[in-house]
Design a protein around this motif. Structure first.
Motif, PDB file in Angstrom:
ATOM      1  N   GLU A  55     -19.780  23.555  21.079  1.00 22.97           N
ATOM      2  CA  GLU A  55     -20.103  22.279  21.741  1.00 22.97           C
ATOM      3  C   GLU A  55     -21.174  22.474  22.814  1.00 22.97           C
ATOM      4  O   GLU A  55     -22.038  21.623  22.997  1.00 22.97           O
ATOM      5  CB  GLU A  55     -18.847  21.656  22.344  1.00 22.97           C
ATOM      6  N   LEU A  56     -21.128  23.593  23.512  1.00 20.37           N
ATOM      7  CA  LEU A  56     -22.144  23.878  24.530  1.00 20.37           C
ATOM      8  C   LEU A  56     -23.523  24.042  23.902  1.00 20.37           C
ATOM      9  O   LEU A  56     -24.503  23.477  24.388  1.00 20.37           O
ATOM     10  CB  LEU A  56     -21.762  25.137  25.314  1.00 20.37           C
ATOM     11  N   VAL A  57     -23.586  24.816  22.813  1.00 22.35           N
ATOM     12  CA  VAL A  57     -24.873  24.994  22.125  1.00 22.35           C
ATOM     13  C   VAL A  57     -25.379  23.649  21.617  1.00 22.35           C
ATOM     14  O   VAL A  57     -26.562  23.329  21.759  1.00 22.35           O
ATOM     15  CB  VAL A  57     -24.737  26.006  20.963  1.00 22.35           C
ATOM     16  N   TRP A  58     -24.478  22.833  21.060  1.00 23.57           N
ATOM     17  CA  TRP A  58     -24.876  21.517  20.553  1.00 23.57           C
ATOM     18  C   TRP A  58     -25.419  20.656  21.685  1.00 23.57           C
ATOM     19  O   TRP A  58     -26.477  20.047  21.549  1.00 23.57           O
ATOM     20  CB  TRP A  58     -23.685  20.838  19.883  1.00 23.57           C
ATOM     21  N   ALA A  59     -24.692  20.614  22.799  1.00 19.78           N
ATOM     22  CA  ALA A  59     -25.101  19.765  23.923  1.00 19.78           C
ATOM     23  C   ALA A  59     -26.429  20.222  24.515  1.00 19.78           C
ATOM     24  O   ALA A  59     -27.296  19.399  24.820  1.00 19.78           O
ATOM     25  CB  ALA A  59     -24.013  19.749  24.996  1.00 19.78           C
ATOM     26  N   GLU A  60     -26.594  21.519  24.693  1.00 18.85           N
ATOM     27  CA  GLU A  60     -27.852  22.035  25.247  1.00 18.85           C
ATOM     28  C   GLU A  60     -29.030  21.701  24.334  1.00 18.85           C
ATOM     29  O   GLU A  60     -30.114  21.369  24.810  1.00 18.85           O
ATOM     30  CB  GLU A  60     -27.757  23.544  25.457  1.00 18.85           C
ATOM     31  N   SER A  61     -28.817  21.787  23.032  1.00 18.58           N
ATOM     32  CA  SER A  61     -29.884  21.461  22.089  1.00 18.58           C
ATOM     33  C   SER A  61     -30.144  19.961  22.069  1.00 18.58           C
ATOM     34  O   SER A  61     -31.296  19.526  21.993  1.00 18.58           O
ATOM     35  CB  SER A  61     -29.512  21.954  20.686  1.00 18.58           C
ATOM     36  N   LEU A  68     -29.843  11.549  26.312  1.00 20.52           N
ATOM     37  CA  LEU A  68     -28.754  12.182  27.059  1.00 20.52           C
ATOM     38  C   LEU A  68     -27.411  11.514  26.804  1.00 20.52           C
ATOM     39  O   LEU A  68     -26.372  12.149  26.920  1.00 20.52           O
ATOM     40  CB  LEU A  68     -29.070  12.177  28.553  1.00 20.52           C
ATOM     41  N   ASP A  69     -27.418  10.239  26.462  1.00 22.62           N
ATOM     42  CA  ASP A  69     -26.158   9.532  26.231  1.00 22.62           C
ATOM     43  C   ASP A  69     -25.351  10.181  25.125  1.00 22.62           C
ATOM     44  O   ASP A  69     -24.139  10.336  25.236  1.00 22.62           O
ATOM     45  CB  ASP A  69     -26.417   8.070  25.865  1.00 22.62           C
ATOM     46  N   GLN A  70     -26.019  10.566  24.038  1.00 25.27           N
ATOM     47  CA  GLN A  70     -25.305  11.176  22.913  1.00 25.27           C
ATOM     48  C   GLN A  70     -24.712  12.521  23.316  1.00 25.27           C
ATOM     49  O   GLN A  70     -23.576  12.823  22.976  1.00 25.27           O
ATOM     50  CB  GLN A  70     -26.266  11.366  21.735  1.00 25.27           C
ATOM     51  N   ALA A  71     -25.441  13.321  24.068  1.00 31.56           N
ATOM     52  CA  ALA A  71     -24.928  14.611  24.526  1.00 31.56           C
ATOM     53  C   ALA A  71     -23.749  14.409  25.479  1.00 31.56           C
ATOM     54  O   ALA A  71     -22.770  15.141  25.418  1.00 31.56           O
ATOM     55  CB  ALA A  71     -26.041  15.415  25.199  1.00 31.56           C
ATOM     56  N   ALA A  72     -23.840  13.421  26.339  1.00 32.90           N
ATOM     57  CA  ALA A  72     -22.741  13.150  27.290  1.00 32.90           C
ATOM     58  C   ALA A  72     -21.492  12.679  26.561  1.00 32.90           C
ATOM     59  O   ALA A  72     -20.383  13.103  26.898  1.00 32.90           O
ATOM     60  CB  ALA A  72     -23.183  12.118  28.324  1.00 32.90           C
ATOM     61  N   ASP A  73     -21.644  11.827  25.553  1.00 28.35           N
ATOM     62  CA  ASP A  73     -20.495  11.371  24.783  1.00 28.35           C
ATOM     63  C   ASP A  73     -19.811  12.528  24.066  1.00 28.35           C
ATOM     64  O   ASP A  73     -18.579  12.629  24.049  1.00 28.35           O
ATOM     65  CB  ASP A  73     -20.910  10.315  23.751  1.00 28.35           C
ATOM     66  N   ARG A  74     -20.598  13.400  23.497  1.00 29.62           N
ATOM     67  CA  ARG A  74     -20.040  14.561  22.788  1.00 29.62           C
ATOM     68  C   ARG A  74     -19.317  15.478  23.760  1.00 29.62           C
ATOM     69  O   ARG A  74     -18.259  15.998  23.455  1.00 29.62           O
ATOM     70  CB  ARG A  74     -21.161  15.292  22.075  1.00 29.62           C
ATOM     71  N   ALA A  75     -19.860  15.674  24.950  1.00 29.12           N
ATOM     72  CA  ALA A  75     -19.219  16.528  25.951  1.00 29.12           C
ATOM     73  C   ALA A  75     -17.886  15.955  26.384  1.00 29.12           C
ATOM     74  O   ALA A  75     -16.914  16.685  26.568  1.00 29.12           O
ATOM     75  CB  ALA A  75     -20.142  16.708  27.150  1.00 29.12           C
ATOM     76  N   ARG A  76     -17.811  14.638  26.519  1.00 27.23           N
ATOM     77  CA  ARG A  76     -16.539  14.010  26.888  1.00 27.23           C
ATOM     78  C   ARG A  76     -15.485  14.188  25.798  1.00 27.23           C
ATOM     79  O   ARG A  76     -14.313  14.343  26.083  1.00 27.23           O
ATOM     80  CB  ARG A  76     -16.748  12.527  27.193  1.00 27.23           C
ATOM     81  N   ARG A  77     -15.908  14.146  24.536  1.00 20.69           N
ATOM     82  CA  ARG A  77     -14.954  14.310  23.422  1.00 20.69           C
ATOM     83  C   ARG A  77     -14.433  15.730  23.310  1.00 20.69           C
ATOM     84  O   ARG A  77     -13.350  15.945  22.838  1.00 20.69           O
ATOM     85  CB  ARG A  77     -15.592  13.894  22.104  1.00 20.69           C
ATOM     86  N   ALA A  78     -15.223  16.718  23.735  1.00 20.86           N
ATOM     87  CA  ALA A  78     -14.819  18.128  23.628  1.00 20.86           C
ATOM     88  C   ALA A  78     -13.777  18.430  24.631  1.00 20.86           C
ATOM     89  O   ALA A  78     -12.747  18.474  24.764  1.00 20.86           O
ATOM     90  CB  ALA A  78     -15.997  19.058  23.880  1.00 20.86           C
TER      91      ALA A  78
END
Length: 78
Positions: A55-61, A68-78
């Protein structure tokens, strides 16, 4: 850990390293695709550490190529 579990662990480590290399090389879409694959497998087995790294690699990429909204949503789900 059984032999199969050790094999999954080693394959995940190799894939994580490859995803990180792709991230640093600027191939963010490839890194995200690999991170998705790693996260799916880790989620199915309940392996927390590779899931969080994926998830970290995905978010950083995602931060590098997408909104940024999509990365933030994914981080909240993890």
């Amino acid at each position: 850990m059984c032999e199969g579990g050790a094999l999954h662990h080693n394959v995940e480590l190799a894939m994580l390293l490859a995803a990180i290399v792709r991230h640093h090389a600027g191939a963010y879409a490839d890194a995200m695709a690999m991170a998705d694959e790693i996260a799916d497998g880790a989620r199915r087995r309940g392996a927390i550490v590779p899931l969080l790294w994926a998830e970290l690699v995905w978010a950083e990429s995602a931060v590098r190529i997408g909104p940024l909204d999509q990365a933030a949503d994914r981080a909240r789900r993890a």
